[in-house]
Design a protein around this motif. Structure first.
Motif, PDB file in Angstrom:
ATOM      1  N   ARG A   1      -3.148   4.132  -8.076  1.00  0.00           N
ATOM      2  CA  ARG A   1      -3.454   3.097  -7.098  1.00  0.00           C
ATOM      3  C   ARG A   1      -2.165   2.408  -6.625  1.00  0.00           C
ATOM      4  NH1 ARG A   1      -6.800  -2.197  -8.690  1.00  0.00           N
ATOM      5  NH2 ARG A   1      -6.150  -3.481  -6.943  1.00  0.00           N
ATOM      6  N   LEU A   2      -1.274   2.137  -7.594  1.00  0.00           N
ATOM      7  CA  LEU A   2      -0.006   1.476  -7.264  1.00  0.00           C
ATOM      8  C   LEU A   2       0.854   2.373  -6.365  1.00  0.00           C
ATOM      9  CD1 LEU A   2       1.797  -1.022  -7.743  1.00  0.00           C
ATOM     10  CD2 LEU A   2       2.804   0.198  -9.660  1.00  0.00           C
ATOM     11  N   LEU A   3       0.897   3.665  -6.684  1.00  0.00           N
ATOM     12  CA  LEU A   3       1.670   4.597  -5.847  1.00  0.00           C
ATOM     13  C   LEU A   3       1.146   4.580  -4.414  1.00  0.00           C
ATOM     14  CD1 LEU A   3       2.060   7.626  -8.301  1.00  0.00           C
ATOM     15  CD2 LEU A   3       3.943   6.281  -7.358  1.00  0.00           C
ATOM     16  N   ASN A   4      -0.183   4.629  -4.261  1.00  0.00           N
ATOM     17  CA  ASN A   4      -0.770   4.628  -2.913  1.00  0.00           C
ATOM     18  C   ASN A   4      -0.525   3.301  -2.192  1.00  0.00           C
ATOM     19  OD1 ASN A   4      -1.823   7.287  -2.767  1.00  0.00           O
ATOM     20  ND2 ASN A   4      -3.374   6.684  -4.263  1.00  0.00           N
ATOM     21  N   LEU A   5      -0.669   2.194  -2.942  1.00  0.00           N
ATOM     22  CA  LEU A   5      -0.433   0.875  -2.346  1.00  0.00           C
ATOM     23  C   LEU A   5       1.015   0.727  -1.890  1.00  0.00           C
ATOM     24  CD1 LEU A   5      -2.400  -1.447  -4.798  1.00  0.00           C
ATOM     25  CD2 LEU A   5      -2.767  -1.357  -2.336  1.00  0.00           C
ATOM     26  N   SER A   6       1.932   1.368  -2.630  1.00  0.00           N
ATOM     27  CA  SER A   6       3.354   1.181  -2.318  1.00  0.00           C
ATOM     28  C   SER A   6       3.679   1.659  -0.904  1.00  0.00           C
ATOM     29  CB  SER A   6       4.235   1.892  -3.351  1.00  0.00           C
ATOM     30  OG  SER A   6       4.182   3.288  -3.171  1.00  0.00           O
ATOM     31  N   LEU A   7       2.975   2.684  -0.426  1.00  0.00           N
ATOM     32  CA  LEU A   7       3.252   3.175   0.928  1.00  0.00           C
ATOM     33  C   LEU A   7       2.348   2.565   1.995  1.00  0.00           C
ATOM     34  CD1 LEU A   7       4.097   6.988   0.855  1.00  0.00           C
ATOM     35  CD2 LEU A   7       5.542   5.112   1.578  1.00  0.00           C
ATOM     36  N   THR A   8       1.118   2.183   1.590  1.00  0.00           N
ATOM     37  CA  THR A   8       0.148   1.754   2.605  1.00  0.00           C
ATOM     38  C   THR A   8       0.091   0.240   2.761  1.00  0.00           C
ATOM     39  OG1 THR A   8      -1.583   1.765   0.942  1.00  0.00           O
ATOM     40  CG2 THR A   8      -1.329   3.767   2.263  1.00  0.00           C
ATOM     41  N   SER A   9       0.539  -0.496   1.737  1.00  0.00           N
ATOM     42  CA  SER A   9       0.382  -1.948   1.786  1.00  0.00           C
ATOM     43  C   SER A   9       1.614  -2.604   2.396  1.00  0.00           C
ATOM     44  CB  SER A   9       0.168  -2.479   0.368  1.00  0.00           C
ATOM     45  OG  SER A   9       0.414  -3.845   0.324  1.00  0.00           O
ATOM     46  N   ASP A  10       1.384  -3.623   3.219  1.00  0.00           N
ATOM     47  CA  ASP A  10       2.513  -4.392   3.766  1.00  0.00           C
ATOM     48  C   ASP A  10       3.150  -5.243   2.673  1.00  0.00           C
ATOM     49  OD1 ASP A  10       1.691  -3.349   6.110  1.00  0.00           O
ATOM     50  OD2 ASP A  10       0.583  -5.139   6.767  1.00  0.00           O
ATOM     51  N   LEU A  11       2.469  -5.326   1.528  1.00  0.00           N
ATOM     52  CA  LEU A  11       2.943  -6.222   0.471  1.00  0.00           C
ATOM     53  C   LEU A  11       4.167  -5.665  -0.243  1.00  0.00           C
ATOM     54  CD1 LEU A  11      -0.626  -6.894  -0.842  1.00  0.00           C
ATOM     55  CD2 LEU A  11       0.810  -8.601   0.244  1.00  0.00           C
ATOM     56  N   VAL A  12       4.322  -4.328  -0.195  1.00  0.00           N
ATOM     57  CA  VAL A  12       5.473  -3.735  -0.872  1.00  0.00           C
ATOM     58  C   VAL A  12       6.536  -3.406   0.187  1.00  0.00           C
ATOM     59  CG1 VAL A  12       6.282  -1.836  -2.347  1.00  0.00           C
ATOM     60  CG2 VAL A  12       3.982  -2.766  -2.667  1.00  0.00           C
ATOM     61  N   PRO A  13       7.687  -4.091   0.141  1.00  0.00           N
ATOM     62  CA  PRO A  13       8.731  -3.820   1.141  1.00  0.00           C
ATOM     63  C   PRO A  13       9.230  -2.377   1.035  1.00  0.00           C
ATOM     64  CG  PRO A  13       9.286  -5.735  -0.241  1.00  0.00           C
ATOM     65  CD  PRO A  13       8.093  -5.093  -0.846  1.00  0.00           C
ATOM     66  N   ASP A  14       9.650  -1.824   2.173  1.00  0.00           N
ATOM     67  CA  ASP A  14      10.125  -0.435   2.205  1.00  0.00           C
ATOM     68  C   ASP A  14      11.134  -0.113   1.110  1.00  0.00           C
ATOM     69  OD1 ASP A  14       8.584   0.511   4.160  1.00  0.00           O
ATOM     70  OD2 ASP A  14      10.127   0.718   5.703  1.00  0.00           O
ATOM     71  N   GLN A  15      12.082  -1.018   0.901  1.00  0.00           N
ATOM     72  CA  GLN A  15      13.143  -0.684  -0.066  1.00  0.00           C
ATOM     73  C   GLN A  15      12.628  -0.649  -1.505  1.00  0.00           C
ATOM     74  OE1 GLN A  15      13.104  -3.434   1.784  1.00  0.00           O
ATOM     75  NE2 GLN A  15      13.838  -5.252   0.709  1.00  0.00           N
ATOM     76  N   ASP A  16      11.428  -1.190  -1.753  1.00  0.00           N
ATOM     77  CA  ASP A  16      10.882  -1.175  -3.118  1.00  0.00           C
ATOM     78  C   ASP A  16       9.998   0.037  -3.392  1.00  0.00           C
ATOM     79  OD1 ASP A  16      12.177  -3.500  -3.608  1.00  0.00           O
ATOM     80  OD2 ASP A  16      10.441  -4.812  -3.347  1.00  0.00           O
ATOM     81  N   VAL A  17       9.656   0.782  -2.341  1.00  0.00           N
ATOM     82  CA  VAL A  17       8.737   1.915  -2.522  1.00  0.00           C
ATOM     83  C   VAL A  17       9.336   2.919  -3.500  1.00  0.00           C
ATOM     84  CG1 VAL A  17       7.598   3.874  -1.395  1.00  0.00           C
ATOM     85  CG2 VAL A  17       7.671   1.644  -0.260  1.00  0.00           C
ATOM     86  N   ILE A  18      10.626   3.232  -3.289  1.00  0.00           N
ATOM     87  CA  ILE A  18      11.256   4.238  -4.145  1.00  0.00           C
ATOM     88  C   ILE A  18      11.354   3.729  -5.583  1.00  0.00           C
ATOM     89  CG2 ILE A  18      13.720   3.704  -3.784  1.00  0.00           C
ATOM     90  CD1 ILE A  18      12.220   7.217  -3.659  1.00  0.00           C
ATOM     91  N   ASP A  19      11.560   2.397  -5.758  1.00  0.00           N
ATOM     92  CA  ASP A  19      11.582   1.810  -7.108  1.00  0.00           C
ATOM     93  C   ASP A  19      10.257   2.029  -7.825  1.00  0.00           C
ATOM     94  OD1 ASP A  19      14.121   0.973  -6.897  1.00  0.00           O
ATOM     95  OD2 ASP A  19      13.703  -1.164  -6.648  1.00  0.00           O
ATOM     96  N   VAL A  20       9.161   1.872  -7.081  1.00  0.00           N
ATOM     97  CA  VAL A  20       7.837   2.080  -7.687  1.00  0.00           C
ATOM     98  C   VAL A  20       7.722   3.519  -8.197  1.00  0.00           C
ATOM     99  CG1 VAL A  20       5.346   2.198  -7.238  1.00  0.00           C
ATOM    100  CG2 VAL A  20       6.685   0.289  -6.339  1.00  0.00           C
ATOM    101  N   ILE A  21       8.128   4.481  -7.352  1.00  0.00           N
ATOM    102  CA  ILE A  21       8.021   5.890  -7.756  1.00  0.00           C
ATOM    103  C   ILE A  21       8.901   6.163  -8.980  1.00  0.00           C
ATOM    104  CG2 ILE A  21       8.349   8.294  -7.018  1.00  0.00           C
ATOM    105  CD1 ILE A  21       7.804   7.343  -4.134  1.00  0.00           C
ATOM    106  N   ILE A  22      10.135   5.616  -8.955  1.00  0.00           N
ATOM    107  CA  ILE A  22      11.057   5.834 -10.082  1.00  0.00           C
ATOM    108  C   ILE A  22      10.469   5.265 -11.373  1.00  0.00           C
ATOM    109  CG2 ILE A  22      13.284   5.082 -11.051  1.00  0.00           C
ATOM    110  CD1 ILE A  22      14.407   5.327  -8.149  1.00  0.00           C
ATOM    111  N   HIS A  23       9.931   4.049 -11.301  1.00  0.00           N
ATOM    112  CA  HIS A  23       9.437   3.411 -12.525  1.00  0.00           C
ATOM    113  C   HIS A  23       8.122   4.018 -13.007  1.00  0.00           C
ATOM    114  CE1 HIS A  23      12.568   0.511 -13.259  1.00  0.00           C
ATOM    115  NE2 HIS A  23      12.672   0.373 -11.946  1.00  0.00           N
ATOM    116  N   VAL A  24       7.268   4.442 -12.091  1.00  0.00           N
ATOM    117  CA  VAL A  24       6.060   5.170 -12.536  1.00  0.00           C
ATOM    118  C   VAL A  24       6.509   6.455 -13.241  1.00  0.00           C
ATOM    119  CG1 VAL A  24       4.017   6.458 -11.774  1.00  0.00           C
ATOM    120  CG2 VAL A  24       4.484   4.201 -10.811  1.00  0.00           C
ATOM    121  N   GLY A  25       7.547   7.094 -12.705  1.00  0.00           N
ATOM    122  CA  GLY A  25       8.065   8.325 -13.313  1.00  0.00           C
ATOM    123  C   GLY A  25       8.691   8.109 -14.686  1.00  0.00           C
ATOM    124  N   ARG A  26       9.151   6.889 -14.937  1.00  0.00           N
ATOM    125  CA  ARG A  26       9.738   6.595 -16.258  1.00  0.00           C
ATOM    126  C   ARG A  26       8.657   6.389 -17.313  1.00  0.00           C
ATOM    127  NH1 ARG A  26      14.723   2.577 -14.648  1.00  0.00           N
ATOM    128  NH2 ARG A  26      15.996   4.206 -13.730  1.00  0.00           N
TER     129      ARG A  26
END
Length: 363
Positions: free
Chosen positions: A316-341
């Motif tokens: 859900r967080l991964l999907n929200l990171s790209l579709t939600s205005d709440l997550v700034p563009d520069q943080d999208v990649i951080d979300v993917i990196i940290h989910v991957g960790r």
């Protein structure tokens, strides 16, 4: 300087005591590479003739004394040098206080003597060198120069270590090993062993203290960093007290709506709480992420959301990171990196990254 600036990489210097009685040591150098297979597969890339002009500082020590350092300029592949008095109980220590840009390896007997020294009286060896030994020994084992039991034996002295830097070197290496082992059946053996080394120091240092008025007491920077490093290890590797403390602080925040969590350990507490507690806590942190205006706090909250062990929430967080205005563009990649960790999110992040490649690339 040409060898250092125009050749790729850096060397590993190996120091071996000779069996002869003339106090001589053999010093050799080679290009340090993690992937030993790469040397075989791409021999033209990893030129065997790589040599550096190396200012090697060297000291000789025993259980109660360390000599002043001498400097040896190493310019050949292999050289023999005479050093101070060396016997079966004397150890050698190279690259004093980590002033040179290279790693140092020794014969196994010398590694054992250094480990014995750390166990019996670590302060004979300076803080910088204790950190350097830990960093070198783990990385040499990772690259196949040493068996893995050598670094794992070395960290058994850590309960006596009072300085931040050696702990920091050890924790960096341990998280890397943890990543390699987290999906194997021996993972619990490894995490139990790490906890055995960490717990005495964790119990001694405790958590950041608060004053009667609720403010946080200031301690020296190094002390604060050491406490934080040890807490993070204790919580990451499953110390029950650390888990209970984090859960209790998050519960208190939810029930009182007052965040009494010490600022310098919030990332540890949030992450531990999200991984151990139910979906409501995840929703609470997501809500706080929305409403928070402080950029630094937002970053910590967003990272904490990736600590969940609920695959549905990670997706859900991964999907929200790209579709939600709440997550700034520069943080999208951080979300993917940290989910991957997160071991449970590793394959999710990889799949998501491939599926959304075009969108990520265009952004």
């Amino acid at each position: 300087m040409d060898r250092w600036t125009l050749q790729m990489g850096y060397p590993v210097v190996t120091i071996s005591k000779n069996d002869s009685l003339d106090n001589s040591v053999t010093i050799s150098q080679e290009h340090f590479i993690y992937d030993t297979d790469a040397k075989i597969q791409n021999p033209e890339l990893f030129n065997k003739s790589f040599k550096w002009q190396i200012p090697l500082t060297l000291a000789v020590g025993n259980s109660s004394h360390i000599s002043t350092e001498t400097i040896i300029w190493v310019s050949n592949k292999t050289e023999t040098h005479r050093v101070g008095h060396v016997d079966g109980e004397t150890w050698l220590l190279g690259n004093i206080n980590q002033t040179g840009y290279f790693r140092v390896n020794y014969d196994l007997h010398n590694w054992r003597l250094l480990i014995q020294q750390l166990m019996s009286n670590p302060t004979i060896i300076s803080v910088g060198n204790r950190a350097g030994l830990i960093d070198d020994v783990f990385n040499l084992a990772r690259a196949g120069y040493l068996p893995q039991n050598v670094p794992l034996q070395m960290i058994s002295y850590l309960s006596q270590e009072t300085e931040f830097l050696p702990w920091h070197a050890a924790s960096r290496a341990l998280y890397q090993l943890d990543k390699l082992l987290d999906r194997t059946e021996d993972h619990s053996l490894f995490s139990d062993y790490v906890l055995t080394q960490v717990e005495p120091k964790y119990l001694k240092l405790g958590w950041p203290a608060t004053s009667p008025d609720g403010s946080f007491m200031q301690v020296a920077y190094q002390t604060e960093e050491l406490q934080r490093e040890v807490m993070m290890l204790a919580c990451s590797f499953g110390n029950k007290h650390c888990h209970r403390q984090a859960v209790s602080l998050i519960s208190d925040w939810i029930s009182s709506n007052k965040n009494r969590i010490p600022p310098n350990v919030r990332d540890i507490v949030y992450c531990t709480g999200v991984s151990l507690m139910d979906e409501d806590v995840w929703e609470f942190i997501w809500m706080k992420f929305h409403s928070s205006t402080a950029i630094s706090e937002k970053k910590v909250l967003l990272e904490a959301l990736t600590c969940s062990d609920n695959i549905f929430l990670l997706n859900r967080l991964l999907n929200l990171s790209l579709t939600s205005d709440l997550v700034p563009d520069q943080d999208v990649i951080d979300v993917i990196i940290h989910v991957g960790r997160n071991p449970l999110g590793r394959h999710l992040a990889w799949r998501y990254f491939r599926e959304k490649w075009d969108i990520l690339n265009s952004r």
